[in-house]
Design an enzyme around this catalytic site. Sequence first.
Site, mmCIF file in Angstrom:
data_model
loop_
_atom_site.group_PDB
_atom_site.id
_atom_site.type_symbol
_atom_site.label_atom_id
_atom_site.label_comp_id
_atom_site.label_asym_id
_atom_site.label_seq_id
_atom_site.Cartn_x
_atom_site.Cartn_y
_atom_site.Cartn_z
ATOM 1 N N ASP A 28 35.801 37.316 36.424
ATOM 2 C CA ASP A 28 36.256 37.770 37.750
ATOM 3 C C ASP A 28 35.687 36.868 38.852
ATOM 4 O O ASP A 28 36.175 36.867 39.974
ATOM 5 C CB ASP A 28 35.782 39.217 38.003
ATOM 6 C CG ASP A 28 36.927 40.213 37.929
ATOM 7 O OD1 ASP A 28 38.092 39.785 38.039
ATOM 8 O OD2 ASP A 28 36.650 41.419 37.778
ATOM 9 N N LYS A 47 46.458 44.198 33.147
ATOM 10 C CA LYS A 47 45.616 43.109 32.633
ATOM 11 C C LYS A 47 45.651 43.103 31.104
ATOM 12 O O LYS A 47 45.758 42.046 30.476
ATOM 13 C CB LYS A 47 44.174 43.285 33.138
ATOM 14 C CG LYS A 47 44.037 42.982 34.629
ATOM 15 C CD LYS A 47 42.712 43.450 35.213
ATOM 16 C CE LYS A 47 42.706 43.308 36.739
ATOM 17 N NZ LYS A 47 41.517 43.843 37.387
ATOM 18 N N GLN A 97 36.200 47.030 36.177
ATOM 19 C CA GLN A 97 37.198 47.339 37.200
ATOM 20 C C GLN A 97 36.522 48.027 38.389
ATOM 21 O O GLN A 97 35.829 49.026 38.225
ATOM 22 C CB GLN A 97 38.297 48.242 36.596
ATOM 23 C CG GLN A 97 39.432 48.535 37.549
ATOM 24 C CD GLN A 97 40.218 47.287 37.957
ATOM 25 O OE1 GLN A 97 40.539 46.437 37.147
ATOM 26 N NE2 GLN A 97 40.504 47.158 39.238
#
Length: 289
Positions: free
Chosen positions: A119, A52, A96
Amino acid sequence: MAVIIDGKAAARKIHEDAKRRTAVLLEKGIKPCLAVILLGKDPASVSYVSAKEKALAQAGMDGRDLRLPASTSEAELLALIASLNRDSLVHGILVQLPLPRRIREERVITAIDPAKDVDGFHPVSLGRLVLGQAGFIPCTPHGITALLRELPVPLDGAHAVVLGRSNIVGKPLAILLSRRDINATVTICHTGTKDLAAITRQADILIAAAGKPALVDAGMIKAGAVVIDVGVNRVDDPSAKKGYRLRGDVDFKAVAEKAAYITPVPGGVGPMTIAMLIRNVVEAAERAG
Ligand code: NAD
């Protein structure tokens, strides 16, 4: 033999678009910035976070790399998120997953400002998704629908079977597929499903997101189906350099003989997930700017 869907090529187009939009923002003095929080050193999480961050740099964006010890407390993590929520230079916040078990994932996700929830896991984002309102769409389901839209197959009225009901893949994907703009008829299968194969064999589009290597075999699909493999499973392989290799949820070789289109693992859904994250970050920066 099925056509192999090239997720990398499709992702490249989205990255190029994000790069162009970033350049426009940079001219206005705005540099899109994603704060990436990682607790501990789980190898899979470390590799996802690195991918990412690499994509952010390639798009000309800032990545704030916040790697914390696995011992970080929930209170410390919540305080960090609160400070990032207030920081006008940060447009997106990503934690994460999975988090260590003692930290309540739900509390952490809910602490993120929905305006920075790139997200798309916040209850507000998921609520907007259900209601068809504008908001951040979770990256993996969004990437899958983008891949499907590029195929020369009708989605309107197609029977889509989603294998898996997680909050980050299966559920939001089922909602997206059933929205009017795609208009598929959706069946969700999960661990409680009786005679899974009888249902998956009815699918014009089968999306496997169960996290079980090679769960879907050729006997479980209809000839000519579109098969999207979301699974990323590490299976031991002493002959591989790393001692393991990645396998999807689909028995690729056998299913490719029967399907019309299929995504590979790796190189299918994975690159699209990262591309959609980058798109969400640029969108967050555009909205804030
Ligand atoms: P999860 O474990 O949260 O959910 C799996 C779901 O599959 C559950 O709802 C369960 O009911 C269902 N399931 C499991 N075994 C089943 C079986 N034998 N029969 C029927 N249903 C079954 O997983 P998740 O977070 O949704 O991820 C699924 C897979 O996708 C994992 O392999 C994960 O690594 C991968 N993944 C890939 C990406 C990507 O970008 N490529 C992103 C997210 C997840």
